[in-house]
Design a protein around this motif. Structure first.
Motif, PDB file in Angstrom:
ATOM      1  N   GLU A 170      17.071 -23.598 -82.101  1.00 24.70           N
ATOM      2  CA  GLU A 170      17.065 -23.409 -83.543  1.00 24.70           C
ATOM      3  C   GLU A 170      15.805 -24.024 -84.142  1.00 24.70           C
ATOM      4  OE1 GLU A 170      18.909 -21.730 -85.469  1.00 24.70           O
ATOM      5  OE2 GLU A 170      20.519 -21.156 -84.132  1.00 24.70           O
ATOM      6  N   TYR A 171      15.459 -25.211 -83.661  1.00 29.26           N
ATOM      7  CA  TYR A 171      14.259 -25.890 -84.161  1.00 29.26           C
ATOM      8  C   TYR A 171      13.022 -25.051 -83.865  1.00 29.26           C
ATOM      9  CZ  TYR A 171      10.396 -29.164 -84.459  1.00 29.26           C
ATOM     10  OH  TYR A 171       9.196 -29.743 -84.765  1.00 29.26           O
ATOM     11  N   ASP A 172      12.939 -24.505 -82.666  1.00 29.63           N
ATOM     12  CA  ASP A 172      11.800 -23.682 -82.285  1.00 29.63           C
ATOM     13  C   ASP A 172      11.690 -22.452 -83.174  1.00 29.63           C
ATOM     14  OD1 ASP A 172      11.188 -25.441 -80.315  1.00 29.63           O
ATOM     15  OD2 ASP A 172      12.102 -24.307 -78.688  1.00 29.63           O
ATOM     16  N   PHE A 173      12.824 -21.831 -83.466  1.00 37.20           N
ATOM     17  CA  PHE A 173      12.822 -20.652 -84.328  1.00 37.20           C
ATOM     18  C   PHE A 173      12.343 -21.033 -85.731  1.00 37.20           C
ATOM     19  CE2 PHE A 173      14.719 -17.925 -87.526  1.00 37.20           C
ATOM     20  CZ  PHE A 173      14.450 -16.654 -87.043  1.00 37.20           C
ATOM     21  N   ASP A 174      12.907 -22.095 -86.278  1.00 35.64           N
ATOM     22  CA  ASP A 174      12.526 -22.523 -87.626  1.00 35.64           C
ATOM     23  C   ASP A 174      11.038 -22.839 -87.698  1.00 35.64           C
ATOM     24  OD1 ASP A 174      15.205 -22.321 -87.980  1.00 35.64           O
ATOM     25  OD2 ASP A 174      15.576 -24.439 -88.410  1.00 35.64           O
ATOM     26  N   ARG A 191      10.818  -7.309 -92.957  1.00 35.91           N
ATOM     27  CA  ARG A 191      10.892  -6.344 -91.855  1.00 35.91           C
ATOM     28  C   ARG A 191       9.775  -6.570 -90.846  1.00 35.91           C
ATOM     29  NH1 ARG A 191      10.618  -0.252 -93.689  1.00 35.91           N
ATOM     30  NH2 ARG A 191       8.417  -0.803 -93.942  1.00 35.91           N
ATOM     31  N   GLN A 192       8.558  -6.852 -91.332  1.00 41.21           N
ATOM     32  CA  GLN A 192       7.427  -7.080 -90.438  1.00 41.21           C
ATOM     33  C   GLN A 192       7.593  -8.373 -89.649  1.00 41.21           C
ATOM     34  OE1 GLN A 192       4.672  -4.887 -89.929  1.00 41.21           O
ATOM     35  NE2 GLN A 192       4.600  -6.251 -88.159  1.00 41.21           N
ATOM     36  N   LEU A 193       8.082  -9.413 -90.318  1.00 42.32           N
ATOM     37  CA  LEU A 193       8.329 -10.691 -89.651  1.00 42.32           C
ATOM     38  C   LEU A 193       9.336 -10.508 -88.512  1.00 42.32           C
ATOM     39  CD1 LEU A 193       8.349 -13.763 -89.284  1.00 42.32           C
ATOM     40  CD2 LEU A 193       9.908 -13.917 -91.232  1.00 42.32           C
ATOM     41  N   ILE A 194      10.400  -9.774 -88.791  1.00 43.24           N
ATOM     42  CA  ILE A 194      11.424  -9.541 -87.765  1.00 43.24           C
ATOM     43  C   ILE A 194      10.851  -8.757 -86.589  1.00 43.24           C
ATOM     44  CG2 ILE A 194      13.583  -8.313 -87.281  1.00 43.24           C
ATOM     45  CD1 ILE A 194      14.443  -9.004 -90.164  1.00 43.24           C
ATOM     46  N   GLU A 195      10.054  -7.725 -86.893  1.00 42.11           N
ATOM     47  CA  GLU A 195       9.445  -6.927 -85.824  1.00 42.11           C
ATOM     48  C   GLU A 195       8.528  -7.779 -84.955  1.00 42.11           C
ATOM     49  OE1 GLU A 195       7.448  -3.632 -87.608  1.00 42.11           O
ATOM     50  OE2 GLU A 195       9.308  -2.613 -88.210  1.00 42.11           O
ATOM     51  N   ASP A 196       7.743  -8.650 -85.582  1.00 42.03           N
ATOM     52  CA  ASP A 196       6.818  -9.509 -84.835  1.00 42.03           C
ATOM     53  C   ASP A 196       7.578 -10.512 -83.965  1.00 42.03           C
ATOM     54  OD1 ASP A 196       4.699  -8.187 -85.938  1.00 42.03           O
ATOM     55  OD2 ASP A 196       4.226  -9.713 -87.429  1.00 42.03           O
ATOM     56  N   LEU A 197       8.675 -11.048 -84.492  1.00 45.25           N
ATOM     57  CA  LEU A 197       9.473 -11.997 -83.719  1.00 45.25           C
ATOM     58  C   LEU A 197      10.130 -11.313 -82.519  1.00 45.25           C
ATOM     59  CD1 LEU A 197      11.182 -14.023 -86.598  1.00 45.25           C
ATOM     60  CD2 LEU A 197       9.527 -14.901 -84.950  1.00 45.25           C
ATOM     61  N   MET A 198      10.642 -10.112 -82.744  1.00 48.93           N
ATOM     62  CA  MET A 198      11.290  -9.378 -81.653  1.00 48.93           C
ATOM     63  C   MET A 198      10.279  -8.995 -80.575  1.00 48.93           C
ATOM     64  SD  MET A 198      14.034  -6.991 -83.746  1.00 48.93           S
ATOM     65  CE  MET A 198      14.796  -6.344 -82.255  1.00 48.93           C
ATOM     66  N   GLY A 250      18.933 -14.602 -78.550  1.00 49.06           N
ATOM     67  CA  GLY A 250      18.749 -15.209 -79.864  1.00 49.06           C
ATOM     68  C   GLY A 250      17.711 -14.515 -80.718  1.00 49.06           C
ATOM     69  N   TYR A 251      17.129 -13.431 -80.203  1.00 48.80           N
ATOM     70  CA  TYR A 251      16.095 -12.725 -80.965  1.00 48.80           C
ATOM     71  C   TYR A 251      16.443 -11.253 -81.159  1.00 48.80           C
ATOM     72  CZ  TYR A 251      13.103 -16.801 -80.937  1.00 48.80           C
ATOM     73  OH  TYR A 251      12.591 -18.063 -81.153  1.00 48.80           O
ATOM     74  N   SER A 252      17.744 -10.976 -81.227  1.00 49.77           N
ATOM     75  CA  SER A 252      18.180  -9.630 -81.595  1.00 49.77           C
ATOM     76  C   SER A 252      18.036  -9.489 -83.104  1.00 49.77           C
ATOM     77  CB  SER A 252      19.644  -9.412 -81.190  1.00 49.77           C
ATOM     78  OG  SER A 252      20.484 -10.268 -81.957  1.00 49.77           O
ATOM     79  N   LEU A 253      18.091  -8.278 -83.605  1.00 55.10           N
ATOM     80  CA  LEU A 253      17.964  -8.035 -85.048  1.00 55.10           C
ATOM     81  C   LEU A 253      19.009  -8.827 -85.814  1.00 55.10           C
ATOM     82  CD1 LEU A 253      16.738  -6.498 -87.438  1.00 55.10           C
ATOM     83  CD2 LEU A 253      18.290  -4.603 -86.927  1.00 55.10           C
ATOM     84  N   LYS A 254      20.234  -8.809 -85.319  1.00 51.75           N
ATOM     85  CA  LYS A 254      21.327  -9.512 -85.993  1.00 51.75           C
ATOM     86  C   LYS A 254      21.095 -11.019 -86.002  1.00 51.75           C
ATOM     87  CE  LYS A 254      26.377 -10.001 -85.915  1.00 51.75           C
ATOM     88  NZ  LYS A 254      27.636  -9.588 -85.240  1.00 51.75           N
TER      89      LYS A 254
END
Length: 294
Positions: free
Chosen positions: A5-9, A25-32, A40-44
């Protein structure tokens, strides 16, 4: 789990620090994309974690009415943008600092640029704010109130934003005009600010401006020590320009050789050769060949 969680934040915060703001939307696409097939990196999951950051007050979701304040050009009223919570307060401070650039006192301008640099890891200037920077320094050059230190600090800022962050002033014509004036002001390398003129050439190369070629030709004809500029013209910013002007530079190379200026002719030849290698149009003769023997 806490570490993940810390790494994601931390990753999201660093992403927004670098960008200033980002469409969700762009942030999510880049993270995926960066964490393909990782748990832990699914869209949901990403949407859930982003909502948690919003609920904690770490990041905020911008409304369409806020877009203009941050220089966001998006006509889609349904678009969702995210930014760090403290960005809006820092922006108010930066707006006041940018007003200081209108001063004709070089020290006030230097301090304003240093203040902008101080916050560059937590606040990103908008293209419109960069326009203001360019406008004020364009006036300063015309009035003759730009000294070496001020010019160097300005170019560091433009180099960081345009070449490193990919954020450009909206008025490219005015930006290029400013850079051409700076190159006219600093036609030769500046000993005390060794990268000052280099940054001008990189930026003009980025814009594909012919002033780079004109300066390269003058350097080849007038400089005695080419070691000062050997890594200036064969870069990713200038390579295409050098190659596109192959005929003019070949003639220069030929003329210099005929005039007995072998070092200058070889300098031009070396730059052109390095450029071809960097563009993938020529193999590097110094690269160790693979051993085909068994």
């Amino acid at each position: 789990m806490k570490n993940k969680e810390y790494d994601f934040d931390t990753e999201v915060k660093n992403y927004l620090i670098q960008k200033g703001y980002a469409r969700r939307r762009q942030l999510i696409e880049d993270l995926m994309k960066a964490h393909k097939n990782e748990r832990g990196y699914s869209l949901k999951s990403i949407n859930r974690k982003l909502d948690n950051l919003i609920n904690q007050g770490i990041i905020i979701s911008l409304k369409h009415s806020d877009f203009g304040k941050l220089g966001i050009e998006d006509v889609d009223k349904r678009a969702s943008y995210l930014t760090l919570k403290n960005i809006s307060k820092i922006k108010d401070h930066m707006d006041k600092i940018l007003e200081r650039l209108a001063s004709e006192e070089p020290m006030k301008q230097k301090m304003a640029l240093k203040e902008i640099a101080l916050y560059e890891q937590v606040y990103v200037l908008t293209p419109e704010q960069l326009d203001l920077v360019v406008k004020q320094f364009d006036k300063g050059i015309d009035k003759g109130i730009i000294d070496d230190d001020l010019a160097n600090t300005l170019l560091l800022l433009l180099n960081t934003y345009i070449l490193k962050k990919g954020i450009e002033p909206t008025n490219k014509t005015k930006t290029i005009d400013l850079l051409v004036k700076l190159l006219d002001k600093y036609p030769a390398p500046v000993s005390r600010q060794v990268n000052l003129r280099t940054h001008i050439i990189y930026l003009l190369g980025h814009y594909g401006h012919k002033a780079v070629i004109e300066r390269f030709i003058k350097d080849a004809r007038t400089l005695q020590d080419f070691s000062l500029i050997e890594n200036v013209y064969n870069t990713e910013y200038t390579a295409n320009l050098i190659e596109e002007n192959r005929e003019e530079l070949y003639k220069l190379q030929e003329e210099l050789a005929i005039e007995g200026k072998e070092n200058a002719s070889q300098f031009v030849s070396n730059i052109r050769s390095d450029v071809l290698i960097s563009l993938g149009l020529r193999k590097n003769p110094f690269t160790k060949k693979e051993d085909d023997s068994w």
